[in-house]
Write an enzyme that holds these catalytic residues in place. Structure first.
Site, PDB file in Angstrom:
ATOM      1  N   GLU A   8       0.823  -1.224   0.000  1.00  0.00           N
ATOM      2  CA  GLU A   8       0.000   0.000   0.000  1.00  0.00           C
ATOM      3  C   GLU A   8       0.853   1.269   0.000  1.00  0.00           C
ATOM      4  OE1 GLU A   8      -3.062  -0.224   3.045  1.00  0.00           O
ATOM      5  OE2 GLU A   8      -4.125  -1.762   1.908  1.00  0.00           O
ATOM      6  N   GLU A  26      -5.542  -8.277  -0.590  1.00  0.00           N
ATOM      7  CA  GLU A  26      -6.273  -7.987   0.661  1.00  0.00           C
ATOM      8  C   GLU A  26      -7.726  -7.748   0.284  1.00  0.00           C
ATOM      9  OE1 GLU A  26      -4.749  -5.167   3.533  1.00  0.00           O
ATOM     10  OE2 GLU A  26      -2.684  -5.628   2.964  1.00  0.00           O
TER      11      GLU A  26
HETATM   12  O1  AHR Z   1      -5.284  -5.967   6.829  1.00  0.00           O
HETATM   13  C1  AHR Z   1      -5.173  -4.858   7.675  1.00  0.00           C
HETATM   14  C2  AHR Z   1      -4.432  -3.703   7.029  1.00  0.00           C
HETATM   15  O2  AHR Z   1      -5.201  -3.208   5.976  1.00  0.00           O
HETATM   16  C3  AHR Z   1      -3.109  -4.028   6.387  1.00  0.00           C
HETATM   17  O3  AHR Z   1      -2.049  -3.985   7.281  1.00  0.00           O
HETATM   18  C4  AHR Z   1      -2.964  -2.933   5.375  1.00  0.00           C
HETATM   19  O4  AHR Z   1      -2.198  -3.329   4.257  1.00  0.00           O
HETATM   20  C5  AHR Z   1      -4.383  -2.565   5.015  1.00  0.00           C
HETATM   21  O5  AHR Z   1      -4.596  -1.219   5.058  1.00  0.00           O
END
Ligand code: AHR
Length: 507
Positions: free
Chosen positions: A174, A293
């Site tokens: 990210e 994610e």
């Molecule tokens: O999954 C939780 C968080 O969400 C992770 O650390 C991050 O990559 C995202 O913002």
């Protein structure tokens, strides 16, 4: 009232193969995901490394293929060297991402041992926040090296004689997010990712490398970020990542149930951008998506607020969302969306695996249990086999405030050409009406229903607890009936279902 919907399938209309990596998950050094999640040396089932066997068993049952590690936001401040070697000599460090203390009891060697034991593939992330090309190369050499070098000797001296042979690597996390340690502009990150990937390929040209895409489609830089990063790094990487979290906001269940509409649009926008860069750059290969994610996450609840001030705890309770039946229906629907795009989404990770926005929950030293979201994931992973089929859907629609008019029925289907088996995954997004679904199977040889399971409950706010994790489970749906045209099944309101069909065996 019972509404009607139709799904028409044809074995010739294939989107692409079901990819095992669609069923990945994620273990971050965050809250109790690692410590008291997968790792709990005082637990009665702990193995020699301190890993909980009950969690290993649940992870296997969940049908997880790959596990991304060690972050997440955590990785952007992580020094991997802190997590290797004798445990008593490992330093305690501040984890700035989650305002916690990282004791480094688990590092890359233990994690890879956990993966081997669990039967999952590790997906490793390197720190491109506070670190750069050299540290990524060092970690790669430590993990995968075979020559007699100092880093390979170091790994061997730590008990990992054989290389870890990690094939898929995330280049940072990210990096578009201002909350990220070492946050960069697209141009800065594009250069760094190209140079890191180029260097890593000098060590091993066959690695699979993931560049960070946007951390959500709501980011102001969404689209432009992907364009700039891929323009710089197209030839050096294989995937661009996507991250998306959904939740019910202000009681708007209708929009929440339609979250997969947003995921579809997200995937279409990123693939269109990647293909535009491909055309402009006259590239031959295609860039695929690593949706590494995705989940339901109530990120504005107090449980997602990291500690503050002088409080730097080890493994605090963080992001421990309790999922209800509607959340599970959405998770099942998001998997339908990922399968639908199997031609371009080649990897995905449910974030996360244990305790932290997770399908598996644990008590420190105690019980473990399955959240509602466990079930659609496990059943999809088990029964989505072969090829994903294109679906022709006729369905009533409804109006949502977030996405406009959307379909009440969403579905995906898979066909295993080797056995002839067909699996249909279906969601009824209606809050009030049953949906009578007819699946037109006239293009298939004779099929029979072997199983139909539906997850639904009159109270869709029901959540599993350690004391009661089984009152609401996917139950046999007795309404499934074959007819000349195909199969008919009644889908209750706010439900997720799996319908399994097999070739009729001659008597
Ligand atoms: O999954 C939780 C968080 O969400 C992770 O650390 C991050 O990559 C995202 O913002």
């Amino acid at each position: 009232m019972t509404l009607a919907a139709t799904l028409t399938l044809d074995p010739a209309f294939v989107v692409g193969p079901v990819r095992r990596r669609t069923f990945g998950s994620f273990v971050e050094h965050l809250g109790r995901c690692v410590y008291t999640g997968i790792h709990d040396p005082d637990h009665p089932t702990a193995d020699g490394d301190g890993f909980r066997e009950d969690v290993v068993d649940l992870t296997r049952e969940l049908g997880v293929s790959t596990v991304r590690y060690p972050g997440g936001n955590f990785v952007s401040g992580y020094r991997w060297e802190d997590g290797v070697g004798p445990r008593e000599q490992r330093p305690r460090r501040l984890d700035l991402a989650w305002h916690s203390t990282e004791p480094n009891w688990v590092g890359v060697d233990e994690f890879v041992r956990w993966c081997r034991k669990t039967g999952v593939e590790p997906m490793m992330a390197v720190n491109l926040g506070t670190r750069g090309v050299q540290e990524a190369l060092d970690l790669l050499e430590y993990c995968n090296g075979t020559a007699d070098t100092a880093l390979v000797d170091l790994r061997r001296s730590h008990g990992s004689e054989q290389p870890h042979d990690i094939r898929i690597w995330c280049l940072g996390n990210e990096m578009d997010g201002p909350w990220q340690l070492g946050h960069k502009t697209a141009a800065e990150y594009g250069r760094l990712v190209a140079e890191t990937a180029r260097a890593m390929r000098m060590m091993d040209p066959n690695l699979e490398l993931v560049a960070c895409g946007s951390s959500s489609s709501d980011m102001p830089t969404f689209g432009e970020w992907e364009r700039v990063v891929l323009t710089e790094a197209y030839e050096h990487v294989d995937y661009v990542s996507a991250h998306a979290y959904y939740c019910e906001q202000d009681g708007d269940l209708g929009s929440f149930l339609a979250s997969a509409v947003d995921m579809d649009r997200f995937i279409q926008a990123v693939t269109a951008t990647a293909d535009a860069v491909r055309a402009v750059g006259r590239h031959r290969k295609r860039i695929h998506l690593s949706f590494d994610e995705w989940n339901v996450w109530y990120m504005h609840r107090a449980t997602s607020k990291p500690p503050s001030g002088d409080d730097w705890p080890v493994a605090p309770v963080l992001l421990e969302d309790r999922y209800n039946v509607a959340d599970a229906v959405v998770v099942g629907n998001l998997l339908i969306a990922l399968l639908r795009h199997t031609d371009r989404v080649h990897a995905a990770s449910l974030a996360q695996l244990v305790n932290v926005i997770a399908p598996i929950m644990t008590e420190p030293g105690g019980r473990s249990w399955r959240q509602t979201t466990f079930h659609p994931f496990a059943l999809t992973s088990r029964y989505a086999v072969g090829d994903v089929l294109r679906t022709a859907v006729q369905t009533p629609t409804y109006e949502t405030s977030r996405y406009g008019e959307v379909a009440l029925l969403d579905a995906a289907a898979t066909h295993d050409a080797a056995t002839g088996d067909v699996t249909v995954l279906a969601v009824n997004r209606s809050q009030d009406d049953e949906l009578g679904l007819t699946v037109d199977l006239q293009r298939f040889d004779d099929l029979e229903v072997v199983e139909a399971l539906t997850l639904a409950h009159a109270d869709h706010s029901w959540s599993a607890t350690a004391d009661d994790a089984t009152s609401v489970l996917p139950r046999p749906n007795e309404s499934a009936r074959m007819s000349a045209a195909g199969v008919r099944i009644e889908l209750p309101p706010v439900s997720w279902s799996v319908l399994r069909l097999c070739r009729v065996t001659p008597a």
